[in-house]
Scaffold this motif. Structure first.
Motif, PDB file in Angstrom:
ATOM      1  N   TRP A   1     -11.164  -5.879   5.704  1.00 23.39           N
ATOM      2  CA  TRP A   1     -10.409  -5.131   6.716  1.00 23.39           C
ATOM      3  C   TRP A   1      -9.206  -4.459   6.064  1.00 23.39           C
ATOM      4  N   ALA A   2      -8.456  -5.220   5.270  1.00 27.88           N
ATOM      5  CA  ALA A   2      -7.278  -4.659   4.603  1.00 27.88           C
ATOM      6  C   ALA A   2      -7.691  -3.537   3.654  1.00 27.88           C
ATOM      7  N   ALA A   3      -8.778  -3.733   2.915  1.00 23.61           N
ATOM      8  CA  ALA A   3      -9.244  -2.703   1.988  1.00 23.61           C
ATOM      9  C   ALA A   3      -9.666  -1.446   2.741  1.00 23.61           C
ATOM     10  N   GLY A   4     -10.299  -1.612   3.874  1.00 29.92           N
ATOM     11  CA  GLY A   4     -10.691  -0.456   4.687  1.00 29.92           C
ATOM     12  C   GLY A   4      -9.488   0.334   5.169  1.00 29.92           C
ATOM     13  N   LEU A   5      -8.445  -0.370   5.535  1.00 35.00           N
ATOM     14  CA  LEU A   5      -7.220   0.293   5.981  1.00 35.00           C
ATOM     15  C   LEU A   5      -6.552   1.011   4.811  1.00 35.00           C
ATOM     16  N   VAL A   6      -6.512   0.366   3.676  1.00 35.40           N
ATOM     17  CA  VAL A   6      -5.933   0.977   2.473  1.00 35.40           C
ATOM     18  C   VAL A   6      -6.728   2.222   2.075  1.00 35.40           C
ATOM     19  N   ASP A   7      -8.054   2.132   2.128  1.00 36.71           N
ATOM     20  CA  ASP A   7      -8.909   3.262   1.747  1.00 36.71           C
ATOM     21  C   ASP A   7      -8.767   4.453   2.693  1.00 36.71           C
ATOM     22  N   ALA A   8      -8.322   4.203   3.912  1.00 34.18           N
ATOM     23  CA  ALA A   8      -8.182   5.275   4.912  1.00 34.18           C
ATOM     24  C   ALA A   8      -6.878   6.061   4.764  1.00 34.18           C
ATOM     25  N   ARG A   9      -6.010   5.623   3.855  1.00 37.88           N
ATOM     26  CA  ARG A   9      -4.740   6.333   3.656  1.00 37.88           C
ATOM     27  C   ARG A   9      -4.996   7.742   3.159  1.00 37.88           C
ATOM     28  N   PRO A  10      -4.086   8.658   3.355  1.00 35.32           N
ATOM     29  CA  PRO A  10      -2.769   8.496   3.988  1.00 35.32           C
ATOM     30  C   PRO A  10      -2.860   8.631   5.513  1.00 35.32           C
ATOM     31  N   PHE A  11      -1.930   7.976   6.172  1.00 29.88           N
ATOM     32  CA  PHE A  11      -1.819   8.057   7.626  1.00 29.88           C
ATOM     33  C   PHE A  11      -0.684   9.003   7.982  1.00 29.88           C
TER      34      PHE A  11
ATOM     35  N   GLU B   1       0.976   5.484  14.695  1.00 30.59           N
ATOM     36  CA  GLU B   1      -0.072   5.456  15.723  1.00 30.59           C
ATOM     37  C   GLU B   1      -1.454   5.613  15.082  1.00 30.59           C
ATOM     38  N   ALA B   2      -1.572   6.499  14.109  1.00 29.89           N
ATOM     39  CA  ALA B   2      -2.849   6.688  13.407  1.00 29.89           C
ATOM     40  C   ALA B   2      -3.235   5.414  12.649  1.00 29.89           C
ATOM     41  N   LEU B   3      -2.253   4.753  12.062  1.00 33.72           N
ATOM     42  CA  LEU B   3      -2.498   3.486  11.362  1.00 33.72           C
ATOM     43  C   LEU B   3      -3.001   2.435  12.339  1.00 33.72           C
ATOM     44  N   TRP B   4      -2.346   2.302  13.501  1.00 36.75           N
ATOM     45  CA  TRP B   4      -2.762   1.291  14.500  1.00 36.75           C
ATOM     46  C   TRP B   4      -4.185   1.577  14.967  1.00 36.75           C
ATOM     47  N   LEU B   5      -4.472   2.857  15.233  1.00 35.54           N
ATOM     48  CA  LEU B   5      -5.805   3.209  15.732  1.00 35.54           C
ATOM     49  C   LEU B   5      -6.889   2.867  14.717  1.00 35.54           C
ATOM     50  N   LYS B   6      -6.635   3.155  13.448  1.00 36.42           N
ATOM     51  CA  LYS B   6      -7.618   2.838  12.400  1.00 36.42           C
ATOM     52  C   LYS B   6      -7.751   1.322  12.240  1.00 36.42           C
ATOM     53  N   ALA B   7      -6.638   0.617  12.271  1.00 37.66           N
ATOM     54  CA  ALA B   7      -6.668  -0.845  12.153  1.00 37.66           C
ATOM     55  C   ALA B   7      -7.493  -1.453  13.279  1.00 37.66           C
ATOM     56  N   ASP B   8      -7.295  -0.958  14.488  1.00 37.30           N
ATOM     57  CA  ASP B   8      -8.047  -1.464  15.635  1.00 37.30           C
ATOM     58  C   ASP B   8      -9.521  -1.105  15.515  1.00 37.30           C
ATOM     59  N   ALA B   9      -9.811   0.114  15.095  1.00 36.09           N
ATOM     60  CA  ALA B   9     -11.211   0.529  14.943  1.00 36.09           C
ATOM     61  C   ALA B   9     -11.927  -0.358  13.925  1.00 36.09           C
ATOM     62  N   LEU B  10     -11.282  -0.644  12.817  1.00 36.05           N
ATOM     63  CA  LEU B  10     -11.887  -1.529  11.811  1.00 36.05           C
ATOM     64  C   LEU B  10     -12.093  -2.934  12.374  1.00 36.05           C
TER      65      LEU B  10
ATOM     66  N   LEU C   1      -3.165  -7.174  14.828  1.00 35.04           N
ATOM     67  CA  LEU C   1      -2.429  -5.937  15.101  1.00 35.04           C
ATOM     68  C   LEU C   1      -0.942  -6.215  15.334  1.00 35.04           C
ATOM     69  N   LEU C   2      -0.618  -7.337  15.939  1.00 35.68           N
ATOM     70  CA  LEU C   2       0.798  -7.703  16.080  1.00 35.68           C
ATOM     71  C   LEU C   2       1.445  -7.911  14.711  1.00 35.68           C
ATOM     72  N   ARG C   3       0.748  -8.597  13.837  1.00 34.35           N
ATOM     73  CA  ARG C   3       1.281  -8.834  12.493  1.00 34.35           C
ATOM     74  C   ARG C   3       1.425  -7.514  11.725  1.00 34.35           C
ATOM     75  N   LEU C   4       0.464  -6.623  11.892  1.00 30.97           N
ATOM     76  CA  LEU C   4       0.547  -5.318  11.226  1.00 30.97           C
ATOM     77  C   LEU C   4       1.753  -4.537  11.748  1.00 30.97           C
ATOM     78  N   LYS C   5       1.950  -4.543  13.047  1.00 34.85           N
ATOM     79  CA  LYS C   5       3.088  -3.817  13.627  1.00 34.85           C
ATOM     80  C   LYS C   5       4.400  -4.415  13.147  1.00 34.85           C
ATOM     81  N   GLU C   6       4.468  -5.742  13.031  1.00 35.03           N
ATOM     82  CA  GLU C   6       5.695  -6.371  12.526  1.00 35.03           C
ATOM     83  C   GLU C   6       5.938  -6.012  11.064  1.00 35.03           C
ATOM     84  N   THR C   7       4.891  -5.787  10.311  1.00 33.21           N
ATOM     85  CA  THR C   7       5.025  -5.398   8.911  1.00 33.21           C
ATOM     86  C   THR C   7       5.671  -4.028   8.773  1.00 33.21           C
TER      87      THR C   7
END
Length: 164
Positions: A27-37, A41-50, A156-162
């Motif tokens: 999941w983390a690698a998928g989010l990293v590979d989707a950069r740049p955001f 909001e785009a980051l949250w949407l991709k994180a949720d989609a994954l 997603l809460l942890r990601l938002k806190e990050t």
């Protein structure tokens, strides 16, 4: 961490910055590979989609890093710190509640074969216990769906806190 730094960081550094969100490196690698955001909001949407692609195997893998409700996470890393903070409203001095949570955790594990998972942040110990008891009435498929949804919420809460 801010979005610009996340977008510009090496893949290893970016992944390390979000590894604590969930024990699912893919999941983390998928989010990293989707950069740049372009935005958070785009980051949250991709994180949720994954996270929507998670299945029982992902749930079981992620649960390896989650303590039982009412127990402290092992270690001193970021994930253990977050878990302790998220369960902060579970009063360890309330022996009746602690005993009820232990009994509920044991019943849950016997019924479903895994640790009970709930987004504990902003929930009292009594609310968590009530949810545990309610979810014990679920069938296996219902419970898997609920546990996956709770895992998504926690992640997603942890990601938002990050990225605060």
């Amino acid at each position: 961490m801010n979005l610009i730094h996340f977008n510009l960081a090496s893949a290893a550094e970016a992944q390390h910055s979000i590894d604590h969100c969930v024990a699912l490196p893919d999941w983390a690698a998928g989010l990293v590979d989707a950069r740049p955001f372009s935005s958070l909001e785009a980051l949250w949407l991709k994180a949720d989609a994954l996270a929507q692609a998670w299945d029982e195997a992902a749930l079981n893998q992620a649960l390896s890093a989650h303590p039982r409700i009412g127990e402290r996470a092992p270690g001193t890393g970021k994930e253990a710190e977050l878990s302790s903070r998220e369960q902060g409203q579970v009063n360890p001095a309330d022996t009746a509640l602690a005993q009820a949570l232990r009994a509920g955790n044991a019943a849950y594990e016997q019924r479903f074969g895994r640790v009970f998972l709930i987004r504990a942040k902003d929930r009292s110990g009594e609310q968590i216990l009530a949810e545990l008891r309610r979810r014990l009435l679920n069938d296996a498929q219902q419970e898997q769906r609920e546990a996956l949804q709770q895992l998504r919420e926690i992640t997603l809460l942890r990601l938002k806190e990050t990225f605060r």
